[in-house]
Design an enzyme around this catalytic site. Sequence first.
Site, PDB file in Angstrom:
ATOM      1  N   HIS A  76     -17.266   5.049   3.133  1.00 23.70           N
ATOM      2  CA  HIS A  76     -18.047   5.659   4.218  1.00 23.70           C
ATOM      3  C   HIS A  76     -17.071   5.971   5.340  1.00 23.70           C
ATOM      4  CE1 HIS A  76     -21.218   6.781   6.833  1.00 23.70           C
ATOM      5  NE2 HIS A  76     -21.475   5.608   7.376  1.00 23.70           N
TER       6      HIS A  76
ATOM      7  N   ASP B 195     -24.655  11.678   6.556  1.00 25.38           N
ATOM      8  CA  ASP B 195     -25.190  10.395   6.094  1.00 25.38           C
ATOM      9  C   ASP B 195     -26.052   9.745   7.174  1.00 25.38           C
ATOM     10  OD1 ASP B 195     -24.958   8.119   3.986  1.00 25.38           O
ATOM     11  OD2 ASP B 195     -24.461   7.132   5.861  1.00 25.38           O
TER      12      ASP B 195
END
Length: 330
Positions: free
Chosen positions: A108, A191
């Site tokens: 991430h 995201d």
Amino acid sequence: MVKIFYDKDVTFDAVKDKTIAVIGYGSQGRAQALNMKDSGLNVIVGLRPNGASWNKAIKDGHKVMTIEEAAEKADIIHILIPDEVQPAVYKKQIEPYLTEGKTISFSHGYNIHYGFIRPPENVNITMVAPKSPGAMVRKTYEEGFGVPGLVAVERDYTGDALQIALGMAKGIGLTKVGVIQTTFREETETDLFGEQVVLCGGVTELIKAAFETLVEAGYAPEMAYFETCHELKLIVDLIYQKGLQGMWENVSNTAEYGGLTRRARVINEESRKAMKEILKEIQDGRFAKEWSLEREAGFPHLNALRRLEKEHLIEKVGKELRKMCGLEKE
């Protein structure tokens, strides 16, 4: 159009002689470490000593050591601990061992994109991100397939950072389905937006608001739960498998007409304006700053919100109905 890599496009050449340290052994850490190990890559696992994850990783057959030892030995350091603890762990236990030419990798982009982690200039910064929960990453790999994923390169110091990321993605099993090349910025911002506006924020508030509307109008809470929450899975599964159009083709004509003619009254221009405001907060760093301050304060607002969620009528009703349906144990 995005660039998509498949098995035929990728080799292990950039990673086959390197040591990959997976830092963390939660759902993603375990799945990614096991998959890469089973693909023949040299994987070690860095953890806090003697915890539950330590023992689990040993049982799974890994070489397990402290985070410091793993960071020192590894050529590639793949950080898979929660976003909120990464900066402190990185600063104290990883950064001192980031020598020239190493690769620091994430699943991430949050901490790199917002500058909470700032690696030295002489290392690669990459991302390898399965687009699936860890359990499915492992299950599909064992079945001979995989899940889709993302790769990104924030800094290519050695000239082969993309090949390193792709080699890891192949080892995890992502290239069997397809790996999309993206950027740390794009992955992070989309995201967060998806989580806040749809997946975790928008959907839950829509469910609660609809549930409350029916209950306040005198309908049984159990009926309200079934119609506004329980049956959502049926629709989501259709969308997941067939897309939006496929969903419309598989519901009743009444449901299709009612949905198409009323939906814009629920998600209207005010809703879209709010979405744009939320996206702006993500893009300009306001959300990241807010979340950082919340963490530093010990999560007071988050804990208060958690208590309110647990106390909502929908939780009590839902728990009983899930037991009735055999979905939740006593």
